[in-house]
Design a protein around this motif. Structure first.
Motif, PDB file in Angstrom:
ATOM      1  N   TYR A   2      31.419  46.346  56.190  1.00  0.00           N
ATOM      2  CA  TYR A   2      32.491  46.521  55.200  1.00  0.00           C
ATOM      3  C   TYR A   2      33.764  45.704  55.422  1.00  0.00           C
ATOM      4  O   TYR A   2      34.476  45.427  54.466  1.00  0.00           O
ATOM      5  CB  TYR A   2      32.883  48.004  55.116  1.00  0.00           C
ATOM      6  CG  TYR A   2      31.797  48.862  54.535  1.00  0.00           C
ATOM      7  CD1 TYR A   2      31.428  48.711  53.204  1.00  0.00           C
ATOM      8  CD2 TYR A   2      31.138  49.809  55.305  1.00  0.00           C
ATOM      9  CE1 TYR A   2      30.417  49.480  52.655  1.00  0.00           C
ATOM     10  CE2 TYR A   2      30.133  50.585  54.766  1.00  0.00           C
ATOM     11  CZ  TYR A   2      29.773  50.419  53.446  1.00  0.00           C
ATOM     12  OH  TYR A   2      28.779  51.170  52.912  1.00  0.00           O
ATOM     13  N   LEU A   3      34.115  45.385  56.657  1.00  0.00           N
ATOM     14  CA  LEU A   3      35.445  44.801  56.877  1.00  0.00           C
ATOM     15  C   LEU A   3      35.388  43.271  56.970  1.00  0.00           C
ATOM     16  O   LEU A   3      34.496  42.713  57.589  1.00  0.00           O
ATOM     17  CB  LEU A   3      36.077  45.373  58.147  1.00  0.00           C
ATOM     18  CG  LEU A   3      36.244  46.892  58.152  1.00  0.00           C
ATOM     19  CD1 LEU A   3      36.955  47.345  59.417  1.00  0.00           C
ATOM     20  CD2 LEU A   3      36.991  47.375  56.914  1.00  0.00           C
ATOM     21  N   ARG A   4      36.364  42.624  56.332  1.00  0.00           N
ATOM     22  CA  ARG A   4      36.415  41.164  56.319  1.00  0.00           C
ATOM     23  C   ARG A   4      37.834  40.690  56.606  1.00  0.00           C
ATOM     24  O   ARG A   4      38.811  41.333  56.202  1.00  0.00           O
ATOM     25  CB  ARG A   4      35.991  40.635  54.936  1.00  0.00           C
ATOM     26  CG  ARG A   4      34.578  41.012  54.514  1.00  0.00           C
ATOM     27  CD  ARG A   4      33.517  40.314  55.377  1.00  0.00           C
ATOM     28  NE  ARG A   4      32.160  40.716  55.014  1.00  0.00           N
ATOM     29  CZ  ARG A   4      31.449  41.651  55.642  1.00  0.00           C
ATOM     30  NH1 ARG A   4      31.952  42.330  56.659  1.00  0.00           N
ATOM     31  NH2 ARG A   4      30.224  41.929  55.242  1.00  0.00           N
ATOM     32  N   MET A  15      34.216  46.424  48.474  1.00  0.00           N
ATOM     33  CA  MET A  15      32.816  46.522  48.867  1.00  0.00           C
ATOM     34  C   MET A  15      32.009  47.465  47.982  1.00  0.00           C
ATOM     35  O   MET A  15      30.786  47.510  48.075  1.00  0.00           O
ATOM     36  CB  MET A  15      32.732  46.973  50.329  1.00  0.00           C
ATOM     37  CG  MET A  15      33.140  45.877  51.295  1.00  0.00           C
ATOM     38  SD  MET A  15      31.874  44.613  51.391  1.00  0.00           S
ATOM     39  CE  MET A  15      32.672  43.404  52.440  1.00  0.00           C
ATOM     40  N   ARG A  38      42.491  45.541  58.750  1.00  0.00           N
ATOM     41  CA  ARG A  38      41.366  44.751  58.264  1.00  0.00           C
ATOM     42  C   ARG A  38      40.724  45.593  57.166  1.00  0.00           C
ATOM     43  O   ARG A  38      40.424  46.767  57.369  1.00  0.00           O
ATOM     44  CB  ARG A  38      40.393  44.519  59.421  1.00  0.00           C
ATOM     45  CG  ARG A  38      39.540  43.306  59.263  1.00  0.00           C
ATOM     46  CD  ARG A  38      39.079  42.802  60.640  1.00  0.00           C
ATOM     47  NE  ARG A  38      38.067  41.774  60.444  1.00  0.00           N
ATOM     48  CZ  ARG A  38      36.771  41.968  60.655  1.00  0.00           C
ATOM     49  NH1 ARG A  38      36.336  43.118  61.105  1.00  0.00           N
ATOM     50  NH2 ARG A  38      35.921  40.993  60.418  1.00  0.00           N
ATOM     51  N   LEU A  39      40.531  45.019  55.992  1.00  0.00           N
ATOM     52  CA  LEU A  39      40.190  45.824  54.823  1.00  0.00           C
ATOM     53  C   LEU A  39      38.822  45.460  54.238  1.00  0.00           C
ATOM     54  O   LEU A  39      38.345  44.342  54.420  1.00  0.00           O
ATOM     55  CB  LEU A  39      41.270  45.639  53.746  1.00  0.00           C
ATOM     56  CG  LEU A  39      42.668  46.120  54.143  1.00  0.00           C
ATOM     57  CD1 LEU A  39      43.714  45.653  53.144  1.00  0.00           C
ATOM     58  CD2 LEU A  39      42.692  47.638  54.274  1.00  0.00           C
ATOM     59  N   PRO A  40      38.218  46.391  53.517  1.00  0.00           N
ATOM     60  CA  PRO A  40      36.903  46.119  52.890  1.00  0.00           C
ATOM     61  C   PRO A  40      37.068  45.354  51.579  1.00  0.00           C
ATOM     62  O   PRO A  40      36.610  45.788  50.518  1.00  0.00           O
ATOM     63  CB  PRO A  40      36.335  47.529  52.670  1.00  0.00           C
ATOM     64  CG  PRO A  40      37.539  48.399  52.519  1.00  0.00           C
ATOM     65  CD  PRO A  40      38.633  47.786  53.347  1.00  0.00           C
ATOM     66  N   ILE A  41      37.738  44.206  51.653  1.00  0.00           N
ATOM     67  CA  ILE A  41      38.096  43.451  50.445  1.00  0.00           C
ATOM     68  C   ILE A  41      37.853  41.963  50.663  1.00  0.00           C
ATOM     69  O   ILE A  41      38.135  41.431  51.728  1.00  0.00           O
ATOM     70  CB  ILE A  41      39.589  43.684  50.104  1.00  0.00           C
ATOM     71  CG1 ILE A  41      39.817  45.110  49.616  1.00  0.00           C
ATOM     72  CG2 ILE A  41      40.084  42.673  49.067  1.00  0.00           C
ATOM     73  CD1 ILE A  41      41.268  45.461  49.389  1.00  0.00           C
ATOM     74  N   GLU A  42      37.325  41.306  49.646  1.00  0.00           N
ATOM     75  CA  GLU A  42      37.299  39.839  49.602  1.00  0.00           C
ATOM     76  C   GLU A  42      38.053  39.399  48.348  1.00  0.00           C
ATOM     77  O   GLU A  42      37.944  40.034  47.310  1.00  0.00           O
ATOM     78  CB  GLU A  42      35.852  39.318  49.480  1.00  0.00           C
ATOM     79  CG  GLU A  42      35.046  39.399  50.750  1.00  0.00           C
ATOM     80  CD  GLU A  42      33.627  38.835  50.551  1.00  0.00           C
ATOM     81  OE1 GLU A  42      33.307  38.359  49.444  1.00  0.00           O
ATOM     82  OE2 GLU A  42      32.847  38.905  51.515  1.00  0.00           O
ATOM     83  N   GLY A  69      44.410  41.627  51.063  1.00  0.00           N
ATOM     84  CA  GLY A  69      43.902  41.293  52.393  1.00  0.00           C
ATOM     85  C   GLY A  69      44.988  40.680  53.261  1.00  0.00           C
ATOM     86  O   GLY A  69      45.118  41.006  54.442  1.00  0.00           O
ATOM     87  N   ARG A  70      45.791  39.788  52.678  1.00  0.00           N
ATOM     88  CA  ARG A  70      46.843  39.112  53.445  1.00  0.00           C
ATOM     89  C   ARG A  70      47.945  40.083  53.837  1.00  0.00           C
ATOM     90  O   ARG A  70      48.414  40.084  54.969  1.00  0.00           O
ATOM     91  CB  ARG A  70      47.449  37.984  52.614  1.00  0.00           C
ATOM     92  CG  ARG A  70      46.495  36.844  52.372  1.00  0.00           C
ATOM     93  CD  ARG A  70      47.176  35.790  51.531  1.00  0.00           C
ATOM     94  NE  ARG A  70      48.346  35.260  52.201  1.00  0.00           N
ATOM     95  CZ  ARG A  70      49.497  34.967  51.588  1.00  0.00           C
ATOM     96  NH1 ARG A  70      49.627  35.185  50.306  1.00  0.00           N
ATOM     97  NH2 ARG A  70      50.504  34.471  52.269  1.00  0.00           N
ATOM     98  N   ASN A  72      38.996  37.896  55.270  1.00  0.00           N
ATOM     99  CA  ASN A  72      39.431  37.453  53.941  1.00  0.00           C
ATOM    100  C   ASN A  72      40.605  36.470  54.025  1.00  0.00           C
ATOM    101  O   ASN A  72      41.643  36.685  53.390  1.00  0.00           O
ATOM    102  CB  ASN A  72      39.818  38.690  53.115  1.00  0.00           C
ATOM    103  CG  ASN A  72      39.982  38.375  51.646  1.00  0.00           C
ATOM    104  OD1 ASN A  72      39.420  37.403  51.148  1.00  0.00           O
ATOM    105  ND2 ASN A  72      40.765  39.176  50.942  1.00  0.00           N
TER     106      ASN A  72
END
Lengths: 431, 99
Positions: free
Chosen positions: B42-44, A357, A264-268, A255-256, B46
């Motif tokens: 879907y987008l975060r 996600m 902007r990505l579908p990731i946490e 993400g960083r 983060n």
């Protein structure tokens, strides 16, 4: 150093082969003549390909880029030391027992690479095909495993459905008559097992280095320089490095790095803990997973029980976990295998996971023309190490995904082609 | 254990709560373009650092909270009822923060 000057000299560098004979020969000189397994080069001004992340995936990518695609003007940039991230923080399980088409062929390809990896690298990665067994605790779970086992076989992957007595013969140490979670059977993949996580990173590093790849440690990427929709290089703690193509393999921090490139990505990012007990005599001969809660266990060659469970459940970049999950994981372990209840925990630690996600990884192209993404590994990164590097190298070299990672592309979220193995939907902490 | 300063119950262990995720994304109108819906679902961002997130005090007052927490240090900077702590309402109140 100028780009284009160095590679011929580098590729001609001879790697000293490890063998029984080399061991004997070096014994005569008191083991003083072993050479370092890889160089420690200063970064050049420009590379054809820069890979960010010196873990298993980044190193495997560089290794296969050099070995299979002849692209040797490559640097791997690592902010710490090689294999010091999640490669050194996992529970070392290797398997390909997946249900869905997007995952199964990819992980099976990876497993096949594991089977030949030690010989290929001339480095013992201690791959041990001791079998991975998923326990079933109800009739319906047996049915679900039969479905998964059949799907695996249709994808050419080995699977065996064991009944209760079959499980008992395979690993008698389990709690078969637990009142709440009796064991009904299990799904076994005999070709699955474990590998020595550090050795994988070191073997790939040595292999990549011998083919001319520069492995640059203590080099943190602090920015990605763009011109329009192209990446021209990376800002690092050791100066600007230009590149023809840029690959990210920084799971946990995708993400960083993505944000540095404007994505902007579908990731946490979430923290996942793992545990090792004190050393015991041989007890767990296989990899065993509990079916009524999240728990997986194997035993290391040193004798420690290596196990893990769920995520802590909240976004985190801290490489440490919290006590409630420890309590939960340990209680599940004891209910599955009561004989370990007096065992003492030796260590526990946390690693930062890219949770996507849909619970499946992302390997492929990005909206930027020469930026390639390898991340979102959730829990599953270690087993994928060689396969991930193999398809990522192919994708970077050919500027399009290989059929093995075509369904694991970034676009699948927008297009609605989720590869959601667990069926939890877009809730990363549940995958 | 994280200690979340619930505005209704006081500081409570995080094991009493369930976690939803990023509280800065807002649900688009039903007729909004697909892109907005894609971003919402879907987008975060983060972030590594301050993160505003939804927690449900499931084993307490059953209220939804917006908690501001540092994802690198796990320090909790404040908590507000979700209905007051929406992004438009500004930063979560520091006065309720408990270390």
């Amino acid at each position: 150093m100028l780009a284009g000057v160095a590679p011929p000299a580098r590729t001609s560098r001879r790697m000293s082969r490890y063998s029984a004979l080399a061991l004997v020969r070096n014994a005569f000189s008191g083991h003083k003549d072993w050479t370092p397994a890889w160089r420690d080069p200063a970064p050049k001004q420009r590379y054809d390909v820069v890979i960010v992340g010196g873990g298993g995936h980044g190193l495997a990518t560089a290794y296969y880029l050099a070995k299979l695609h002849g692209i040797t003007n490559v640097a791997v940039l690592e902010k710490g030391w090689l294999g010091g991230g999640n490669t050194g923080r996992n529970t070392t399980i290797v398997r390909s027992n997946y249900l869905l088409d997007g995952n199964a062929p990819f992980y099976e390809h990876s497993l096949k690479l594991w089977e030949g990896l030690s010989a290929d690298l001339n480095y013992n990665v201690m791959f041990s095909q001791r079998g991975v067994l998923n326990l079933a605790h109800s009739d319906s779970q047996v049915d679900a495993y039969a479905r998964r086992g059949n799907a695996m076989r249709l994808n050419g992957i080995d699977s065996d459905l064991l009944d209760r007595e079959g499980v008992r013969r395979f690993c008698p140490e389990l709690a078969f008559d637990d009142a709440r979670f009796p064991i009904y059977g299990g799904l076994l993949q005999r070709r699955g097992g474990t590998a020595r996580h550090d050795a994988v990173a070191w073997g790939l590093a040595r292999g990549a280095d011998s083919l001319g790849v520069d492995l640059i440690q203590n080099c943190e990427v602090t920015g990605i320089r763009r011109e329009g929709d192209r990446v021209v290089g990376v800002e690092t703690s050791r100066g600007f490095i230009a590149c023809g193509k840029l690959g990210l393999a920084v799971a946990g921090n995708t993400g960083r790095l993505g944000a540095m490139a404007g994505l902007r990505l579908p990731i946490e990012s979430h923290v996942l803990q793992a545990f090792v007990s004190e050393g015991l005599k041989p007890l767990v001969d296989h990899v065993i997973t509990f079916g009524a809660g999240h728990f997986y266990i194997s035993q290391s060659d040193k004798g420690g029980l290596v196990f893990g469970g769920d995520l802590d459940g909240y976004n985190s970049y801290a490489q440490r976990g919290n006590l409630p999950v420890i309590e939960e994981v340990v209680s599940i372990g004891i209910s599955m295998m009561p004989c370990i209840s007096r065992t003492r925990l030796l260590r526990h630690w946390g690693g930062v996971m890219d949770m996507t996600m849909d619970g499946s990884p992302i390997i492929g192209k990005t909206p930027l023309a020469n930026l390639y993404l390898n991340g979102g590994w959730c829990y599953g990164g270690f087993k994928a190490t060689p396969g991930s590097g193999w398809v990522f190298a192919w994708t970077i070299a050919n500027d399009r995904p290989h059929e093995l990672n075509a369904k694991l592309d970034l676009d699948r979220f927008r297009a609605g082609r989720m590869v959601d193995e667990s069926g939890h939907g877009p809730q990363p902490n549940l995958h | 254990m994280l200690r979340i300063p619930c505005p209704f119950c006081g500081p409570r262990d995080h094991s009493e709560f369930s976690y939803l995720g990023d509280a800065t994304v807002t649900r688009p109108e039903a007729e909004a373009p697909l892109d907005e819906w894609f971003g919402y679902v879907y987008l975060r961002d983060n972030p590594r650092g301050r993160h505003r997130e939804h927690w449900h005090h499931a084993q307490g007052c059953r209220q939804w909270l917006v908690v501001e927490r540092d994802t690198l240090t796990h320090e909790i900077l404040g908590a507000l009822p979700a209905r007051e702590g929406s992004p438009a309402a500004g930063p979560a109140a520091g006065k309720d923060a408990a270390e």
